[in-house]
Design an enzyme around this catalytic site. Structure first.
Site, PDB file in Angstrom:
ATOM      1  N   HIS A   1     -25.661 -71.314  36.102  1.00  0.00           N
ATOM      2  CA  HIS A   1     -24.315 -71.377  36.685  1.00  0.00           C
ATOM      3  C   HIS A   1     -24.394 -70.948  38.144  1.00  0.00           C
ATOM      4  CE1 HIS A   1     -19.979 -70.818  37.178  1.00  0.00           C
ATOM      5  NE2 HIS A   1     -19.857 -71.520  36.079  1.00  0.00           N
TER       6      HIS A   1
ATOM      7  N   ASP B   1     -20.613 -74.385  28.461  1.00  0.00           N
ATOM      8  CA  ASP B   1     -20.873 -75.672  27.788  1.00  0.00           C
ATOM      9  C   ASP B   1     -21.924 -75.589  26.698  1.00  0.00           C
ATOM     10  OD1 ASP B   1     -20.251 -76.859  30.970  1.00  0.00           O
ATOM     11  OD2 ASP B   1     -19.100 -77.489  29.218  1.00  0.00           O
TER      12      ASP B   1
ATOM     13  N   HIS C   1     -21.543 -80.688  35.592  1.00  0.00           N
ATOM     14  CA  HIS C   1     -20.258 -79.968  35.525  1.00  0.00           C
ATOM     15  C   HIS C   1     -19.689 -80.129  34.117  1.00  0.00           C
ATOM     16  CE1 HIS C   1     -16.643 -78.096  36.831  1.00  0.00           C
ATOM     17  NE2 HIS C   1     -16.126 -79.026  37.591  1.00  0.00           N
TER      18      HIS C   1
HETATM   19  C1  SDX Z   1     -19.599 -75.889  34.417  1.00  0.00           C
HETATM   20  O1  SDX Z   1     -18.554 -73.943  38.820  1.00  0.00           O
HETATM   21  C2  SDX Z   1     -18.001 -73.709  37.693  1.00  0.00           C
HETATM   22  O2  SDX Z   1     -17.254 -72.739  37.514  1.00  0.00           O
HETATM   23  C3  SDX Z   1     -18.293 -74.713  36.606  1.00  0.00           C
HETATM   24  C4  SDX Z   1     -17.753 -74.394  35.220  1.00  0.00           C
HETATM   25  C5  SDX Z   1     -16.235 -74.405  35.206  1.00  0.00           C
HETATM   26  O3  SDX Z   1     -15.665 -73.775  34.304  1.00  0.00           O
HETATM   27  O4  SDX Z   1     -15.647 -75.153  36.029  1.00  0.00           O
HETATM   28  O5  SDX Z   1     -18.229 -73.119  34.813  1.00  0.00           O
HETATM   29  C6  SDX Z   1     -18.209 -75.437  34.192  1.00  0.00           C
HETATM   30  O6  SDX Z   1     -19.812 -76.846  35.118  1.00  0.00           O
HETATM   31  C7  SDX Z   1     -20.723 -75.109  33.805  1.00  0.00           C
HETATM   32  C8  SDX Z   1     -22.115 -75.669  34.209  1.00  0.00           C
HETATM   33  C9  SDX Z   1     -22.439 -76.816  33.259  1.00  0.00           C
HETATM   34  N1  SDX Z   1     -23.705 -77.503  33.737  1.00  0.00           N
HETATM   35  C10 SDX Z   1     -24.822 -77.406  33.048  1.00  0.00           C
HETATM   36  O7  SDX Z   1     -25.003 -76.710  32.046  1.00  0.00           O
HETATM   37  C11 SDX Z   1     -25.950 -78.289  33.594  1.00  0.00           C
HETATM   38  C12 SDX Z   1     -27.251 -77.484  33.644  1.00  0.00           C
HETATM   39  N2  SDX Z   1     -27.083 -76.467  34.689  1.00  0.00           N
HETATM   40  C13 SDX Z   1     -27.555 -76.753  35.998  1.00  0.00           C
HETATM   41  O8  SDX Z   1     -27.700 -78.045  36.388  1.00  0.00           O
HETATM   42  C14 SDX Z   1     -27.237 -75.710  37.045  1.00  0.00           C
HETATM   43  O9  SDX Z   1     -27.500 -74.491  36.493  1.00  0.00           O
HETATM   44  C15 SDX Z   1     -25.838 -75.717  37.651  1.00  0.00           C
HETATM   45  C16 SDX Z   1     -25.486 -77.050  38.203  1.00  0.00           C
HETATM   46  C17 SDX Z   1     -24.823 -75.300  36.654  1.00  0.00           C
HETATM   47  C18 SDX Z   1     -25.849 -74.705  38.788  1.00  0.00           C
HETATM   48  O10 SDX Z   1     -26.749 -75.174  39.718  1.00  0.00           O
HETATM   49  P1  SDX Z   1     -27.043 -74.371  41.077  1.00  0.00           P
HETATM   50  O11 SDX Z   1     -26.267 -73.125  41.177  1.00  0.00           O
HETATM   51  O12 SDX Z   1     -26.958 -75.332  42.205  1.00  0.00           O
HETATM   52  O13 SDX Z   1     -28.505 -73.915  40.849  1.00  0.00           O
HETATM   53  P2  SDX Z   1     -29.780 -74.775  41.264  1.00  0.00           P
HETATM   54  O14 SDX Z   1     -29.614 -76.188  40.747  1.00  0.00           O
HETATM   55  O15 SDX Z   1     -30.027 -74.559  42.709  1.00  0.00           O
HETATM   56  O16 SDX Z   1     -30.915 -74.093  40.391  1.00  0.00           O
HETATM   57  C19 SDX Z   1     -31.578 -72.916  40.850  1.00  0.00           C
HETATM   58  C20 SDX Z   1     -32.926 -72.987  40.140  1.00  0.00           C
HETATM   59  C21 SDX Z   1     -33.663 -74.299  40.353  1.00  0.00           C
HETATM   60  O17 SDX Z   1     -35.041 -74.012  40.137  1.00  0.00           O
HETATM   61  P3  SDX Z   1     -36.013 -73.917  41.458  1.00  0.00           P
HETATM   62  O18 SDX Z   1     -35.780 -75.158  42.286  1.00  0.00           O
HETATM   63  O19 SDX Z   1     -35.600 -72.646  42.157  1.00  0.00           O
HETATM   64  O20 SDX Z   1     -37.408 -73.821  40.885  1.00  0.00           O
HETATM   65  O21 SDX Z   1     -32.716 -72.914  38.718  1.00  0.00           O
HETATM   66  C22 SDX Z   1     -33.151 -74.114  38.115  1.00  0.00           C
HETATM   67  C23 SDX Z   1     -33.240 -75.164  39.210  1.00  0.00           C
HETATM   68  O22 SDX Z   1     -34.211 -76.155  38.881  1.00  0.00           O
HETATM   69  N3  SDX Z   1     -32.140 -74.474  37.129  1.00  0.00           N
HETATM   70  C24 SDX Z   1     -32.418 -74.938  35.918  1.00  0.00           C
HETATM   71  C25 SDX Z   1     -31.179 -75.086  35.286  1.00  0.00           C
HETATM   72  N4  SDX Z   1     -30.199 -74.723  36.129  1.00  0.00           N
HETATM   73  C26 SDX Z   1     -30.805 -74.347  37.268  1.00  0.00           C
HETATM   74  N5  SDX Z   1     -33.599 -75.252  35.329  1.00  0.00           N
HETATM   75  C27 SDX Z   1     -33.511 -75.719  34.060  1.00  0.00           C
HETATM   76  N6  SDX Z   1     -32.360 -75.864  33.401  1.00  0.00           N
HETATM   77  C28 SDX Z   1     -31.178 -75.576  33.969  1.00  0.00           C
HETATM   78  N7  SDX Z   1     -30.058 -75.745  33.305  1.00  0.00           N
END
Ligand code: SDX
Length: 429
Positions: A307, A363, A268
């Site tokens: 996201h 971010d 997050h």
């Molecule tokens: C913020 O919610 C909000 O509005 C948040 C925010 C706000 O203003 O409040 O926008 C701020 O928190 C932005 C997000 C910052 N976090 C990151 O940048 C961390 C990296 N991102 C991820 O961990 C992820 O994308 C999330 C947590 C942001 C979202 O996760 P989801 O929606 O639960 O998606 P998921 O983990 O189920 O991923 C779906 C697929 C998976 O692959 P498979 O299992 O299908 O093979 O996408 C992959 C994940 O492994 N994946 C990534 C990835 N994000 C998702 N793979 C590599 N790198 C990534 N960053």
């Protein structure tokens, strides 16, 4: 039969049920009538992490993840970032309308006159190790603030709600800057009410021996734009935490402390700090292909990408990226920016990211700008918490005014051992 409804057949009993659809949703409570017999509790929805569950109605922020749209009270975030001050947008998010000149003058006066914190908070801060992470200090300080304002527990007293709202908006920058100064071993700098909300934060962060701190106007505006872009984002993890704590009628200080704790997680608000550490770890443009391979193998996450809602470019990332180019014209490009631009370019051309609709989020570039503004990496999530406090408070106020809301208490599917008798210690294997 209404067209705005679902007709559901329970194949266990052959019975059919009509479930009304309102605003694209069904009430999960309407599922409870679906039973196999009178002893049956009834059907529930099962939705870990609430991926497909609306927990509230709200008028504050609208996001269209497919189109990359973000609006606060109907105003596009692009227009707010380009034309408004942070306190103007804070007023809009909290009270629903942009302030006129008189309202703005009063609001700015109210905030400026609450920037000081009780001197006991300084001795509280002195209890932290010299190298304590500023986010840990900030979360604790916000919670501690609740002990200075016991009247804040009157969450249905409109005057108290307005006063605590002003106090929290005003004191977050002070507590954040104090957390930084403590972690650096620098003396605390007190607020200078001649400066803007953002300029005063820079003063409390960076003033050393000069008599009067003069913020660099470009840095001040860059930070203000970043703070506007972080002010609220509907029902994200930390806002859900704020609403969860607020639903028990706890005071706003402990609720904001809890929300900030949720924000500190690397998935997050902690992601911006992790992005910079990731870019430093990659070290050079030549190392990008190897890093992306590790991401696609599931060994690493591309921090700042992906996201839950945006399956398109996060509009905030686009604004920040454009602004980064303008800012670096002035401050000079950093090696991190070059790596970030090349990393984004390569990732967006990789099937792994395209297939999963993973784009840069807010971010990905914010940390690079914070670094260029002289903000230390371990302060990046603190920089997120300051503006987001406005969003958390707006959502908390909306929750308290919503007659439908009750204390948050989800159900569960129990799949543990259902029943067994106690075994004395001497008889256990
Ligand atoms: C913020 O919610 C909000 O509005 C948040 C925010 C706000 O203003 O409040 O926008 C701020 O928190 C932005 C997000 C910052 N976090 C990151 O940048 C961390 C990296 N991102 C991820 O961990 C992820 O994308 C999330 C947590 C942001 C979202 O996760 P989801 O929606 O639960 O998606 P998921 O983990 O189920 O991923 C779906 C697929 C998976 O692959 P498979 O299992 O299908 O093979 O996408 C992959 C994940 O492994 N994946 C990534 C990835 N994000 C998702 N793979 C590599 N790198 C990534 N960053």
């Amino acid at each position: 039969m209404s067209q705005e409804s679902l007709t559901v057949t329970d194949n266990r009993t052959g019975k059919t049920y009509e479930l009304p659809i309102t605003d694209g949703t069904i009430r999960t409570m309407d599922l409870r009538q679906i039973k196999v017999d009178d002893q049956d509790f009834g059907v529930m929805g099962y939705d870990t992490a609430f991926k497909n569950t609306a927990a509230t109605r709200s008028k504050i922020t609208f996001i269209d993840g497919a189109k990359g749209i973000l609006r606060h009270r109907g105003y596009p975030v692009e227009q707010l970032a380009a034309n408004a001050s942070f306190l103007e947008v804070a007023y809009l998010v909290l009270f629903g309308e942009l302030p006129n000149a008189e309202q703005y003058a009063q609001w700015e006066h109210d905030i400026v006159h609450h920037t000081l914190v009780h001197e006991n908070l300084r001795t509280f801060l002195d209890g932290f190790r010299y190298d304590a992470h500023p986010m840990g200090i900030l979360i604790s300080s916000i919670a501690a603030l609740s002990t200075f304002y016991p009247e804040a527990k009157n969450v249905f007293d409109p005057e108290s709600v307005e006063l605590q709202t002003r106090r929290l908006v005003a004191k977050m920058p002070t507590m954040a800057a104090f957390a930084y100064r403590h972690s650096m071993g620098f003396p605390y700098v007190y607020p200078d009410n001649d400066l803007s909300y953002v300029g005063n934060f820079l003063n409390m962060m960076f003033k050393m021996t000069e008599l009067k701190y003069k913020p660099n106007p470009i840095v001040e505006r860059a930070l203000e734009i970043l703070w506007i872009l972080h002010i609220d984002h509907e029902q994200n993890c930390s806002t859900t935490t704020m609403r969860g704590i607020g639903s028990s009628q706890a005071d706003p200080y402990v609720a904001v402390a809890g929300a900030a704790a949720a924000l500190s997680g690397p998935l997050h608000g902690g992601a911006n700090e992790r992005v910079l550490r990731m870019l430093a770890h990659i070290g050079s443009v030549e190392n990008i292909p190897a890093y992306l391979k590790r991401v696609e193998a599931g060994e690493e996450r591309l921090m700042g990408f992906g996201h839950r809602v945006y399956k398109n470019y996060d509009p905030r990332a686009r604004i920040i990226k454009d602004f980064a180019h303008q800012l670096f014209e002035v401050t000079g490009r950093t090696p991190m920016l070059n790596i970030a631009l090349e990393l984004e370019e390569r990732a967006l051309n990789e099937d792994y990211f395209a297939k999963r609709k993973l784009y840069p989020n807010v971010d990905f570039y914010s940390g690079i700008i914070y670094q260029a503004l002289g903000i230390p990496t371990n302060m990046f999530t603190v920089m997120f918490a300051i503006p987001r406090t406005v969003g958390w408070l707006a959502q908390w106020r909306e929750l308290l005014g919503d007659p439908e809301q009750k204390i948050a208490r989800p159900r569960q599917i129990y799949d543990g051992i259902m029943l067994r008798d106690f075994v004395p210690m001497t008889e256990r294997s």
